[in-house]
Scaffold this motif. Structure first.
Motif, PDB file in Angstrom:
ATOM      1  N   GLU A  56      -9.105  -2.810   3.687  1.00  0.00           N
ATOM      2  CA  GLU A  56      -9.603  -3.983   4.383  1.00  0.00           C
ATOM      3  C   GLU A  56      -9.096  -5.242   3.703  1.00  0.00           C
ATOM      4  OE1 GLU A  56     -13.860  -3.914   4.194  1.00  0.00           O
ATOM      5  OE2 GLU A  56     -13.899  -4.128   2.028  1.00  0.00           O
ATOM      6  N   ALA A  57      -9.147  -6.323   4.458  1.00  0.00           N
ATOM      7  CA  ALA A  57      -8.770  -7.629   3.934  1.00  0.00           C
ATOM      8  C   ALA A  57      -9.711  -8.671   4.535  1.00  0.00           C
ATOM      9  CB  ALA A  57      -7.325  -7.964   4.285  1.00  0.00           C
ATOM     10  N   THR A  58      -9.892  -9.748   3.810  1.00  0.00           N
ATOM     11  CA  THR A  58     -10.665 -10.879   4.308  1.00  0.00           C
ATOM     12  C   THR A  58      -9.816 -12.125   4.139  1.00  0.00           C
ATOM     13  OG1 THR A  58     -12.717  -9.809   3.616  1.00  0.00           O
ATOM     14  CG2 THR A  58     -12.834 -12.157   4.106  1.00  0.00           C
ATOM     15  N   THR A  59      -9.790 -12.956   5.156  1.00  0.00           N
ATOM     16  CA  THR A  59      -9.061 -14.217   5.102  1.00  0.00           C
ATOM     17  C   THR A  59     -10.063 -15.354   4.982  1.00  0.00           C
ATOM     18  OG1 THR A  59      -7.268 -13.289   6.416  1.00  0.00           O
ATOM     19  CG2 THR A  59      -7.397 -15.686   6.311  1.00  0.00           C
ATOM     20  N   PHE A  60      -9.765 -16.260   4.050  1.00  0.00           N
ATOM     21  CA  PHE A  60     -10.636 -17.399   3.754  1.00  0.00           C
ATOM     22  C   PHE A  60      -9.904 -18.699   4.042  1.00  0.00           C
ATOM     23  CE2 PHE A  60     -11.685 -13.911   0.925  1.00  0.00           C
ATOM     24  CZ  PHE A  60     -13.061 -13.832   1.020  1.00  0.00           C
ATOM     25  N   ASP A  61     -10.638 -19.745   4.412  1.00  0.00           N
ATOM     26  CA  ASP A  61     -10.008 -21.048   4.599  1.00  0.00           C
ATOM     27  C   ASP A  61     -10.124 -21.861   3.309  1.00  0.00           C
ATOM     28  OD1 ASP A  61     -12.595 -22.136   4.546  1.00  0.00           O
ATOM     29  OD2 ASP A  61     -12.569 -22.792   6.633  1.00  0.00           O
ATOM     30  N   ALA A  62      -9.699 -23.112   3.361  1.00  0.00           N
ATOM     31  CA  ALA A  62      -9.658 -23.963   2.176  1.00  0.00           C
ATOM     32  C   ALA A  62     -11.035 -24.223   1.579  1.00  0.00           C
ATOM     33  CB  ALA A  62      -8.973 -25.286   2.510  1.00  0.00           C
ATOM     34  N   THR A  63     -12.089 -24.086   2.380  1.00  0.00           N
ATOM     35  CA  THR A  63     -13.444 -24.307   1.871  1.00  0.00           C
ATOM     36  C   THR A  63     -14.032 -23.044   1.247  1.00  0.00           C
ATOM     37  OG1 THR A  63     -14.588 -23.733   3.931  1.00  0.00           O
ATOM     38  CG2 THR A  63     -13.855 -26.030   3.680  1.00  0.00           C
ATOM     39  N   GLY A  64     -13.306 -21.926   1.314  1.00  0.00           N
ATOM     40  CA  GLY A  64     -13.790 -20.660   0.777  1.00  0.00           C
ATOM     41  C   GLY A  64     -14.597 -19.852   1.765  1.00  0.00           C
ATOM     42  N   GLN A  65     -14.691 -20.323   3.001  1.00  0.00           N
ATOM     43  CA  GLN A  65     -15.433 -19.615   4.041  1.00  0.00           C
ATOM     44  C   GLN A  65     -14.568 -18.491   4.611  1.00  0.00           C
ATOM     45  OE1 GLN A  65     -17.057 -22.084   7.142  1.00  0.00           O
ATOM     46  NE2 GLN A  65     -17.309 -20.356   8.529  1.00  0.00           N
ATOM     47  N   ALA A  66     -15.167 -17.309   4.777  1.00  0.00           N
ATOM     48  CA  ALA A  66     -14.458 -16.196   5.423  1.00  0.00           C
ATOM     49  C   ALA A  66     -14.238 -16.543   6.887  1.00  0.00           C
ATOM     50  CB  ALA A  66     -15.253 -14.912   5.287  1.00  0.00           C
ATOM     51  N   VAL A  67     -12.987 -16.485   7.321  1.00  0.00           N
ATOM     52  CA  VAL A  67     -12.670 -16.821   8.711  1.00  0.00           C
ATOM     53  C   VAL A  67     -12.214 -15.610   9.518  1.00  0.00           C
ATOM     54  CG1 VAL A  67     -12.187 -19.243   8.219  1.00  0.00           C
ATOM     55  CG2 VAL A  67     -10.324 -17.583   8.108  1.00  0.00           C
ATOM     56  N   ALA A  68     -11.879 -14.511   8.831  1.00  0.00           N
ATOM     57  CA  ALA A  68     -11.475 -13.292   9.539  1.00  0.00           C
ATOM     58  C   ALA A  68     -11.659 -12.086   8.627  1.00  0.00           C
ATOM     59  CB  ALA A  68     -10.027 -13.371   9.995  1.00  0.00           C
ATOM     60  N   HIS A  69     -12.010 -10.950   9.247  1.00  0.00           N
ATOM     61  CA  HIS A  69     -12.101  -9.684   8.530  1.00  0.00           C
ATOM     62  C   HIS A  69     -11.130  -8.720   9.194  1.00  0.00           C
ATOM     63  CE1 HIS A  69     -13.687  -5.641   7.629  1.00  0.00           C
ATOM     64  NE2 HIS A  69     -13.811  -6.179   6.436  1.00  0.00           N
ATOM     65  N   HIS A  70     -10.416  -7.948   8.382  1.00  0.00           N
ATOM     66  CA  HIS A  70      -9.365  -7.066   8.886  1.00  0.00           C
ATOM     67  C   HIS A  70      -9.559  -5.658   8.326  1.00  0.00           C
ATOM     68  CE1 HIS A  70      -7.200 -10.967   9.378  1.00  0.00           C
ATOM     69  NE2 HIS A  70      -7.718 -11.199   8.190  1.00  0.00           N
ATOM     70  N   THR A  71      -9.299  -4.652   9.139  1.00  0.00           N
ATOM     71  CA  THR A  71      -9.155  -3.288   8.645  1.00  0.00           C
ATOM     72  C   THR A  71      -7.720  -2.871   8.935  1.00  0.00           C
ATOM     73  OG1 THR A  71      -9.982  -2.353  10.724  1.00  0.00           O
ATOM     74  CG2 THR A  71     -11.576  -2.659   8.939  1.00  0.00           C
ATOM     75  N   LEU A  72      -7.118  -2.189   7.976  1.00  0.00           N
ATOM     76  CA  LEU A  72      -5.704  -1.838   8.090  1.00  0.00           C
ATOM     77  C   LEU A  72      -5.471  -0.387   7.723  1.00  0.00           C
ATOM     78  CD1 LEU A  72      -5.808  -4.893   6.428  1.00  0.00           C
ATOM     79  CD2 LEU A  72      -3.546  -4.808   7.441  1.00  0.00           C
ATOM     80  N   THR A  73      -4.541   0.242   8.420  1.00  0.00           N
ATOM     81  CA  THR A  73      -4.117   1.591   8.133  1.00  0.00           C
ATOM     82  C   THR A  73      -2.597   1.587   8.036  1.00  0.00           C
ATOM     83  OG1 THR A  73      -5.965   2.437   9.427  1.00  0.00           O
ATOM     84  CG2 THR A  73      -4.227   4.004   8.864  1.00  0.00           C
ATOM     85  N   TYR A  74      -2.098   2.106   6.913  1.00  0.00           N
ATOM     86  CA  TYR A  74      -0.652   2.202   6.708  1.00  0.00           C
ATOM     87  C   TYR A  74      -0.233   3.666   6.706  1.00  0.00           C
ATOM     88  CZ  TYR A  74       0.406  -2.611   5.231  1.00  0.00           C
ATOM     89  OH  TYR A  74       0.614  -3.965   5.188  1.00  0.00           O
ATOM     90  N   LEU A  75       0.951   3.909   7.189  1.00  0.00           N
ATOM     91  CA  LEU A  75       1.554   5.237   7.163  1.00  0.00           C
ATOM     92  C   LEU A  75       2.639   5.245   6.097  1.00  0.00           C
ATOM     93  CD1 LEU A  75       1.832   8.060   8.453  1.00  0.00           C
ATOM     94  CD2 LEU A  75       3.533   7.056   9.994  1.00  0.00           C
ATOM     95  N   ARG A  76       2.549   6.182   5.171  1.00  0.00           N
ATOM     96  CA  ARG A  76       3.564   6.308   4.131  1.00  0.00           C
ATOM     97  C   ARG A  76       4.729   7.122   4.695  1.00  0.00           C
ATOM     98  NH1 ARG A  76       0.753   8.034  -1.377  1.00  0.00           N
ATOM     99  NH2 ARG A  76       2.891   7.675  -2.047  1.00  0.00           N
ATOM    100  N   ALA A  77       5.903   6.564   4.661  1.00  0.00           N
ATOM    101  CA  ALA A  77       7.067   7.213   5.269  1.00  0.00           C
ATOM    102  C   ALA A  77       7.530   8.436   4.478  1.00  0.00           C
ATOM    103  CB  ALA A  77       8.207   6.227   5.403  1.00  0.00           C
ATOM    104  N   ASP A  78       7.298   8.451   3.169  1.00  0.00           N
ATOM    105  CA  ASP A  78       7.793   9.565   2.359  1.00  0.00           C
ATOM    106  C   ASP A  78       6.791  10.702   2.213  1.00  0.00           C
ATOM    107  OD1 ASP A  78       5.901   8.731   0.543  1.00  0.00           O
ATOM    108  OD2 ASP A  78       7.279   8.554  -1.131  1.00  0.00           O
ATOM    109  N   GLY A  79       5.576  10.511   2.706  1.00  0.00           N
ATOM    110  CA  GLY A  79       4.579  11.566   2.639  1.00  0.00           C
ATOM    111  C   GLY A  79       3.925  11.715   1.286  1.00  0.00           C
ATOM    112  N   GLY A  80       4.102  10.702   0.398  1.00  0.00           N
ATOM    113  CA  GLY A  80       3.427  10.730  -0.891  1.00  0.00           C
ATOM    114  C   GLY A  80       4.191  11.519  -1.871  1.00  0.00           C
TER     115      GLY A  80
END
Length: 80
Positions: A56-80
């Motif tokens: 997950e990631a959270t994006t904050f603005d210049a005042t430190g307020q959270a403006v967006a929340h993100h969930t992310l999934t990545y695929l590893r190309a080499d299979g680990g």
């Protein structure tokens, strides 16, 4: 969303090592409020498997307020 994707890529690299071939499989963003000024994003890996990295990631603005929340999934190309 692009900033959160980059922040998560860096977080993933810190867990799985230098692996350039990871692909964003899914990203979901919830916008919480309008951003004011410069934005920054913080990300963390919640689960790292042989093929998939999830977090997950959270994006904050210049005042430190959270403006967006993100969930992310990545695929590893080499299979680990």
């Amino acid at each position: 969303m692009g900033l959160a994707d980059l922040a998560f890529w860096i977080a993933a690299q810190s867990v799985i090592g230098r692996e350039l071939m990871v692909l964003t499989l899914e990203e979901k963003t919830t916008f919480l409020s309008p951003a004011r000024g410069t934005v920054r994003s913080e990300a963390r890996v919640l689960k790292s498997g042989r093929r998939v990295v999830y977090g997950e990631a959270t994006t904050f603005d210049a005042t430190g307020q959270a403006v967006a929340h993100h969930t992310l999934t990545y695929l590893r190309a080499d299979g680990g």
